[in-house]
Design a protein around this motif. Structure first.
Motif, PDB file in Angstrom:
ATOM      1  N   THR A 102       0.827  -1.208   0.000  1.00  0.00           N
ATOM      2  CA  THR A 102       0.000   0.000   0.000  1.00  0.00           C
ATOM      3  C   THR A 102       0.864   1.261   0.000  1.00  0.00           C
ATOM      4  OG1 THR A 102      -0.157  -0.144   2.425  1.00  0.00           O
ATOM      5  CG2 THR A 102      -1.964  -1.068   1.142  1.00  0.00           C
ATOM      6  N   LYS A 103       0.401   2.261  -0.751  1.00  0.00           N
ATOM      7  CA  LYS A 103       1.065   3.554  -0.765  1.00  0.00           C
ATOM      8  C   LYS A 103       0.630   4.346   0.470  1.00  0.00           C
ATOM      9  CE  LYS A 103       1.161   3.884  -5.846  1.00  0.00           C
ATOM     10  NZ  LYS A 103       0.634   4.604  -7.015  1.00  0.00           N
ATOM     11  N   PRO A 104       1.407   5.351   0.919  1.00  0.00           N
ATOM     12  CA  PRO A 104       2.640   5.847   0.297  1.00  0.00           C
ATOM     13  C   PRO A 104       3.771   4.827   0.379  1.00  0.00           C
ATOM     14  CG  PRO A 104       2.298   6.872   2.428  1.00  0.00           C
ATOM     15  CD  PRO A 104       1.055   6.097   2.140  1.00  0.00           C
ATOM     16  N   ILE A 105       4.656   4.908  -0.598  1.00  0.00           N
ATOM     17  CA  ILE A 105       5.727   3.929  -0.728  1.00  0.00           C
ATOM     18  C   ILE A 105       6.693   3.995   0.445  1.00  0.00           C
ATOM     19  CG2 ILE A 105       7.777   3.344  -2.083  1.00  0.00           C
ATOM     20  CD1 ILE A 105       6.177   4.057  -4.575  1.00  0.00           C
ATOM     21  N   ASN A 106       6.923   2.839   1.034  1.00  0.00           N
ATOM     22  CA  ASN A 106       7.918   2.696   2.093  1.00  0.00           C
ATOM     23  C   ASN A 106       9.136   2.028   1.462  1.00  0.00           C
ATOM     24  OD1 ASN A 106       9.471   1.287   4.163  1.00  0.00           O
ATOM     25  ND2 ASN A 106       7.864   1.888   5.586  1.00  0.00           N
ATOM     26  N   ARG A 107      10.229   2.741   1.376  1.00  0.00           N
ATOM     27  CA  ARG A 107      11.420   2.267   0.672  1.00  0.00           C
ATOM     28  C   ARG A 107      11.894   0.905   1.179  1.00  0.00           C
ATOM     29  NH1 ARG A 107      15.606   4.779  -2.230  1.00  0.00           N
ATOM     30  NH2 ARG A 107      17.565   3.624  -2.167  1.00  0.00           N
ATOM     31  N   LEU A 108      11.979   0.766   2.516  1.00  0.00           N
ATOM     32  CA  LEU A 108      12.473  -0.488   3.090  1.00  0.00           C
ATOM     33  C   LEU A 108      11.533  -1.646   2.776  1.00  0.00           C
ATOM     34  CD1 LEU A 108      13.765   0.700   6.581  1.00  0.00           C
ATOM     35  CD2 LEU A 108      15.094   0.231   4.520  1.00  0.00           C
ATOM     36  N   GLU A 109      10.227  -1.387   2.796  1.00  0.00           N
ATOM     37  CA  GLU A 109       9.259  -2.438   2.490  1.00  0.00           C
ATOM     38  C   GLU A 109       9.373  -2.866   1.028  1.00  0.00           C
ATOM     39  OE1 GLU A 109       4.513  -3.441   3.097  1.00  0.00           O
ATOM     40  OE2 GLU A 109       5.181  -1.354   3.106  1.00  0.00           O
ATOM     41  N   GLY A 247       6.767  -1.025  12.858  1.00  0.00           N
ATOM     42  CA  GLY A 247       6.491  -0.165  14.000  1.00  0.00           C
ATOM     43  C   GLY A 247       7.612   0.806  14.296  1.00  0.00           C
ATOM     44  N   LEU A 248       8.854   0.365  14.084  1.00  0.00           N
ATOM     45  CA  LEU A 248       9.992   1.264  14.304  1.00  0.00           C
ATOM     46  C   LEU A 248      10.006   2.406  13.295  1.00  0.00           C
ATOM     47  CD1 LEU A 248      13.015  -1.092  15.111  1.00  0.00           C
ATOM     48  CD2 LEU A 248      12.011   0.643  16.594  1.00  0.00           C
ATOM     49  N   ILE A 249       9.657   2.069  12.054  1.00  0.00           N
ATOM     50  CA  ILE A 249       9.637   3.090  10.995  1.00  0.00           C
ATOM     51  C   ILE A 249       8.486   4.056  11.201  1.00  0.00           C
ATOM     52  CG2 ILE A 249       9.393   3.461   8.503  1.00  0.00           C
ATOM     53  CD1 ILE A 249      10.681   0.650   8.159  1.00  0.00           C
ATOM     54  N   ARG A 270       7.302  -5.164  21.683  1.00  0.00           N
ATOM     55  CA  ARG A 270       8.207  -4.131  22.214  1.00  0.00           C
ATOM     56  C   ARG A 270       9.630  -4.667  22.389  1.00  0.00           C
ATOM     57  NH1 ARG A 270       4.051  -1.522  26.685  1.00  0.00           N
ATOM     58  NH2 ARG A 270       3.038  -0.047  25.265  1.00  0.00           N
ATOM     59  N   LYS A 271       9.743  -5.918  22.856  1.00  0.00           N
ATOM     60  CA  LYS A 271      11.071  -6.526  23.000  1.00  0.00           C
ATOM     61  C   LYS A 271      11.777  -6.616  21.650  1.00  0.00           C
ATOM     62  CE  LYS A 271      10.219  -9.465  27.049  1.00  0.00           C
ATOM     63  NZ  LYS A 271      10.048 -10.867  27.499  1.00  0.00           N
ATOM     64  N   LYS A 272      11.033  -7.057  20.644  1.00  0.00           N
ATOM     65  CA  LYS A 272      11.632  -7.189  19.318  1.00  0.00           C
ATOM     66  C   LYS A 272      12.018  -5.828  18.748  1.00  0.00           C
ATOM     67  CE  LYS A 272      12.313 -10.335  17.186  1.00  0.00           C
ATOM     68  NZ  LYS A 272      13.544 -11.108  16.916  1.00  0.00           N
ATOM     69  N   MET A 273      11.214  -4.804  18.990  1.00  0.00           N
ATOM     70  CA  MET A 273      11.539  -3.456  18.519  1.00  0.00           C
ATOM     71  C   MET A 273      12.820  -2.954  19.180  1.00  0.00           C
ATOM     72  SD  MET A 273       7.674  -1.823  18.384  1.00  0.00           S
ATOM     73  CE  MET A 273       8.159  -0.193  17.798  1.00  0.00           C
ATOM     74  N   LYS A 274      12.962  -3.214  20.479  1.00  0.00           N
ATOM     75  CA  LYS A 274      14.178  -2.805  21.180  1.00  0.00           C
ATOM     76  C   LYS A 274      15.382  -3.576  20.651  1.00  0.00           C
ATOM     77  CE  LYS A 274      12.019  -1.393  25.545  1.00  0.00           C
ATOM     78  NZ  LYS A 274      11.880  -1.711  26.992  1.00  0.00           N
ATOM     79  N   GLU A 275      15.165  -4.854  20.385  1.00  0.00           N
ATOM     80  CA  GLU A 275      16.242  -5.690  19.851  1.00  0.00           C
ATOM     81  C   GLU A 275      16.723  -5.154  18.505  1.00  0.00           C
ATOM     82  OE1 GLU A 275      16.254  -9.964  17.666  1.00  0.00           O
ATOM     83  OE2 GLU A 275      15.434  -9.963  19.702  1.00  0.00           O
ATOM     84  N   LEU A 276      15.784  -4.808  17.630  1.00  0.00           N
ATOM     85  CA  LEU A 276      16.147  -4.289  16.314  1.00  0.00           C
ATOM     86  C   LEU A 276      16.799  -2.914  16.413  1.00  0.00           C
ATOM     87  CD1 LEU A 276      12.933  -5.293  14.321  1.00  0.00           C
ATOM     88  CD2 LEU A 276      15.173  -6.390  14.199  1.00  0.00           C
TER      89      LEU A 276
END
Length: 306
Positions: A102-109, A247-249, A270-276
């Motif tokens: 789905t737009k708007p375009i997310n470069r990383l996705e 979620g981080l982006i 939340r743990k995974k977001m902190k890990e990344l």
């Protein structure tokens, strides 16, 4: 990989081309402002591997264009559109697209999706080459699979939609998950009065049995069940990583908001977001709830069929 971009917005075409070239994902060999300007002859002439196409265009929209291309185009199609209607997205998957962004375009996705689809295309090309080799020595039916019924197509189409949203297209465990959806759909039809889902070990046993056949030994079945468990665990971890990355982006990303707490506990997200964010997994111990993930995946896929 060779790409062809179909979008009526020149800025979007330029942005996609820049992403592809900057990340060395391949080369853009052509583009068009409308689906009416593209046919299989053109794609074949330019030896296109992957088509990136918009849904809404003035003359011939993306779904109609995909229908026109289906059957002859042997590459993969990624649809990129601002439309988030589940009905339209499911219709797009049913027509034969590989992924919907789905737009708007997310470069990383976009980068992640193109890499997954490219890997999937290479795998399919290798399988076709193997099938040709087998045909040459008299095993023409070796890789032919039974055509699924219309109901199977529906649950698998909806399951593919869900897996793509979770970033699992191309993951080894995605096929196991689709087999589970197929089994659960049949189970629900055969046991309309029963409440709840079969036990997890029963799901693994059934998909292993389907893969190996009724004549498989108990030892081979145990090995396949263990291998399937590992594939599914890796796939679920990839889904967690994908949602945490979204979620981080952007914490308000629609996919993150819709799926993160349905499939996983908020504390694990939340743990995974902190890990990344810290690039350190030493402090993050996340216990997978495989049964919950499969149940939610089935229920969400089942909803899309209504």
């Amino acid at each position: 990989m060779r790409f062809f971009i179909i979008d009526d917005d020149p800025a979007v075409r330029s942005m996609l081309e820049q992403i592809i070239e900057d990340e060395d994902l391949g080369s853009v060999v052509g583009e068009a402002p409308d689906g009416a300007d593209v046919d299989n002859t053109l794609l074949e002439l330019k030896q296109v591997d992957i088509v990136l196409i918009d849904l809404l265009m003035p003359v011939r929209d993306g779904i109609e264009t995909v229908r026109k291309l289906s059957g002859s185009f042997e590459g993969k199609i990624i649809m990129i559109s601002q439309i988030e209607s589940k009905e339209m997205i499911v219709k797009a998957y049913a027509c034969g697209i590989e992924y919907y962004i789905t737009k708007p375009i997310n470069r990383l996705e976009v980068i992640a999706v193109i890499r997954k689809v490219s890997d999937l295309l290479r795998m399919h090309q290798s399988l076709r080459n193997i099938q040709k080799s087998l045909s040459a020595v008299g095993f023409s039916g070796a890789l032919t699979e039974k055509e699924p019924s219309s109901n199977e197509k529906n649950i698998i189409t909806c399951g593919n939609y869900m897996l793509s949203d979770l970033g699992l297209i191309g993951e080894a465990g995605s096929k196991d998950l689709l087999e589970m959806l197929d089994y659960l759909y049949r189970y629900e039809a055969d046991h309309p009065q029963e409440q709840g889902f079969p036990q997890l070990h029963e799901l693994y046993h059934q998909i292993a049995l389907k893969k190996l056949g009724a004549s498989a030994s108990s030892i081979d079945l145990k090995k396949e069940i263990k291998a399937a468990e590992q594939r599914v665990r890796r796939a679920i971890n990839q889904a967690l990583t994908h949602l945490a990355s979204l979620g981080l982006i952007d914490y308000s990303n629609p996919k993150f908001e819709q799926y993160s707490t349905k499939f996983f506990d908020l504390s694990d997200i939340r743990k995974k977001m902190k890990e990344l964010e810290n690039e350190d997994s030493s402090f993050s111990l996340i216990r997978q709830n495989t049964k919950k993930f499969i149940q939610v995946l089935y229920l969400e896929s089942r909803k899309l069929m209504n």
